[in-house]
Motif scaffolding. Structure first.
Motif, mmCIF file in Angstrom:
data_model
loop_
_atom_site.group_PDB
_atom_site.id
_atom_site.type_symbol
_atom_site.label_atom_id
_atom_site.label_comp_id
_atom_site.label_asym_id
_atom_site.label_seq_id
_atom_site.Cartn_x
_atom_site.Cartn_y
_atom_site.Cartn_z
ATOM 1 N N TRP A 42 36.387 43.389 42.784
ATOM 2 C CA TRP A 42 36.181 42.420 41.714
ATOM 3 C C TRP A 42 36.141 43.098 40.348
ATOM 4 O O TRP A 42 35.489 44.123 40.169
ATOM 5 C CB TRP A 42 34.859 41.682 41.946
ATOM 6 C CG TRP A 42 34.596 40.585 40.965
ATOM 7 C CD1 TRP A 42 33.768 40.631 39.881
ATOM 8 C CD2 TRP A 42 35.150 39.263 40.971
ATOM 9 N NE1 TRP A 42 33.764 39.432 39.221
ATOM 10 C CE2 TRP A 42 34.609 38.575 39.869
ATOM 11 C CE3 TRP A 42 36.040 38.612 41.812
ATOM 12 C CZ2 TRP A 42 34.931 37.255 39.579
ATOM 13 C CZ3 TRP A 42 36.365 37.298 41.530
ATOM 14 C CH2 TRP A 42 35.820 36.639 40.430
ATOM 15 N N LEU A 53 31.344 36.728 40.357
ATOM 16 C CA LEU A 53 31.351 36.796 41.819
ATOM 17 C C LEU A 53 29.907 36.657 42.279
ATOM 18 O O LEU A 53 29.060 37.502 41.986
ATOM 19 C CB LEU A 53 31.919 38.123 42.303
ATOM 20 C CG LEU A 53 31.797 38.371 43.818
ATOM 21 C CD1 LEU A 53 32.646 37.377 44.604
ATOM 22 C CD2 LEU A 53 32.172 39.800 44.172
ATOM 23 N N THR A 88 35.608 42.049 48.830
ATOM 24 C CA THR A 88 35.745 41.303 47.575
ATOM 25 C C THR A 88 34.887 41.930 46.487
ATOM 26 O O THR A 88 35.327 42.074 45.337
ATOM 27 C CB THR A 88 35.332 39.835 47.781
ATOM 28 O OG1 THR A 88 36.120 39.260 48.828
ATOM 29 C CG2 THR A 88 35.547 39.030 46.511
ATOM 30 N N ARG A 106 28.953 40.578 38.822
ATOM 31 C CA ARG A 106 28.838 40.587 40.286
ATOM 32 C C ARG A 106 27.351 40.393 40.602
ATOM 33 O O ARG A 106 26.537 41.280 40.348
ATOM 34 C CB ARG A 106 29.316 41.906 40.887
ATOM 35 C CG ARG A 106 30.781 42.186 40.735
ATOM 36 C CD ARG A 106 31.209 43.450 41.491
ATOM 37 N NE ARG A 106 30.507 44.642 41.029
ATOM 38 C CZ ARG A 106 30.795 45.878 41.439
ATOM 39 N NH1 ARG A 106 31.766 46.075 42.329
ATOM 40 N NH2 ARG A 106 30.132 46.913 40.975
ATOM 41 N N GLN A 109 31.670 45.288 33.162
ATOM 42 C CA GLN A 109 31.100 44.562 34.297
ATOM 43 C C GLN A 109 29.603 44.842 34.429
ATOM 44 O O GLN A 109 29.143 45.965 34.205
ATOM 45 C CB GLN A 109 31.811 44.962 35.589
ATOM 46 C CG GLN A 109 31.419 44.149 36.804
ATOM 47 C CD GLN A 109 32.309 44.485 37.993
ATOM 48 O OE1 GLN A 109 32.043 45.438 38.713
ATOM 49 N NE2 GLN A 109 33.379 43.723 38.173
#
Length: 446
Positions: free
Chosen positions: A37, A206, A33, A42, A179
């Motif tokens: 993502w 996440l 995952t 994250r 990200q």
């Protein structure tokens, strides 16, 4: 899953053609995952040996080569800690993927360039915020950030500043995305990271917890370390073994704050113009005395050097610098202390290691064993509790220890009149350093 890492139109003499790498064989299990993502954040908390840093390094190298417009900023609280952590992990990832020929790696300043496109990985510390916010890329856009040991960032405002630095439009028609990846050990449940990312994550976040059990490359000896920790130190095992949040209750020291300062003589201060005098928090050498303490480590525990100053009139302790590293021989301890500029200072060290003290003396250091006595730990703690402790932001390990150094408890949860045998390497070194200032019954204690 297979991924082509070498571009067809870039074939250096050392390796012509394409190379195929099986990512599951290189990366391993437990991070599917995480790998796929594409949301804004994250946040990965995990135990030691959970592969979080190595997997993150592999992800950045792989995806920098996949997305020709991507650039990455790697951040830690202090710049000096990057070389032996993220920079080393990313070099390891390049070697593991077998793509050394495609990367230009520089150490002064730290920087990595993907040769076929000119994409870059930049390295910055929060101790120089202007360098963080002023990055301009030559190719593509600055779209990714890795904050390693995010726990060290005690201020959410500092994170917000970093978050805002990932800005600007991605190329039109591109599947590129922005990200921020945060990796850390979750020592304290009261940290802002828990509320921000884990208590109620949104659809752009996440929040992942990993531990050593997903690391298939650990051998029996590695796993035994955690099994021993589980039996002998359950509190540490919950965090360093399972990746759970550390529960902090009953801090030994509550009279501390994090604040940048500079030690300077009054004469040098008067030579500064008015703007420079107001720009920083200065501490005058004439009003403080220096104090150096050393706690010896071994394979799993760090050797810890405390560098501080004490103002006995205003009851303040200034934590100025630190050394904190495991697996150091006495020769390397001496070399590190000398390279830090403290080779001529008088250092009080743990007297339980007389052989190590003698070796350090032979290597040119001025080291003396601490004078231990009955209840010396508690006497030292009581003395320090009467002082305000001001910690320079670069002392990230001291900050971690003091925010987790608590009173021990019995099996029923009742507090005992002794601190835990954990998060105490720099705490002990501080007591050793302040030995001559702590008096009890006519003799110096600490």
């Amino acid at each position: 899953m297979r991924h082509i890492l070498y571009p067809e139109d870039y074939k250096p003499q050392v390796n012509r053609g394409k190379k195929i790498v099986s990512l599951p064989e290189v990366v391993g299990r437990g991070y599917g995952t995480f790998w796929n993502w594409k949301g804004r954040y994250r946040a990965v908390k995990g135990s030691r040996a959970s592969k979080k840093s190595k997997t993150t390094a592999l992800w950045f190298i792989t995806n920098m080569m996949k997305y020709p417009d991507a650039n990455t900023l790697v951040v830690r609280k202090t710049y000096r800690t990057l070389k032996d952590s993220c920079f080393t992990e990313l070099k390891w990832a390049i070697h593991r993927l077998g793509v050394d020929a495609f990367w230009d790696i520089k150490e002064s300043p730290l920087e990595m360039t993907y040769k076929p496109t000119g994409q870059k990985i930049y390295f910055r510390g929060l101790d120089d915020p202007l360098k963080v916010t002023s990055i301009t890329v030559d190719q593509g856009c600055l779209c990714w950030m890795w904050i390693e040991e995010a726990y060290e960032i005690s201020s959410e405002d500092d994170f917000n500043m970093l978050d805002e630095s990932i800005r600007g439009a991605v190329p039109e028609g591109s599947d590129l995305f922005k990200q921020i990846t945060l990796t850390f050990n979750p020592w304290n449940e009261h940290h802002w990271l828990k509320k921000r990312f884990f208590d109620n994550p949104d659809d752009e976040t996440l929040a992942l917890t990993t531990n050593y059990m997903c690391n298939e490359w650990l051998d029996a000896a590695d796993r035994k370390v955690f099994e021993t920790m589980k039996k002998q130190n359950p509190r540490r095992y919950r965090v360093a073994g399972l990746g759970d949040w550390g529960i902090v209750d009953g801090l030994v020291y509550e009279n501390w704050k994090e604040e940048a300062f500079e030690i300077i003589s009054k004469a040098d201060f008067l030579d500064l113009d008015e703007a420079e005098q107001k720009a920083k928090n200065y501490v005058f050498k004439e009003s403080v005395k220096s104090a150096f303490g050393l706690d010896f480590g071994y394979t799993n525990d760090p050797a810890a050097l405390f560098v501080g100053f004490i103002d006995t009139k205003d009851k303040k302790i200034y934590v100025y610098d630190e050394m904190y590293a495991a697996g150091l021989s006495n020769e390397r301890i001496a070399n590190n202390i000398q390279s830090m500029g403290y080779g001529k200072e008088r250092i009080i060290a743990d007297s339980a290691e007389p052989k190590s003290i003698d070796q350090l003396k032979g290597l040119g250091l001025k080291v003396k064993g601490a004078e231990k006595g009955k209840d010396s730990v508690n006497h030292g703690i009581q003395f320090i509790q009467d002082y305000e402790i001001i910690i320079h932001p670069r002392c990230v390990n001291f900050l971690t220890e003091i925010s987790n150094y608590t009173w021990d408890k019995d099996k029923l949860g009742n507090k005992l009149n002794r601190p835990i045998d954990d998060f105490n390497h720099l705490m002990d070194a501080m007591r050793y350093a302040l030995e001559k200032f702590i008096a009890k019954g006519g003799r110096w204690m600490y």
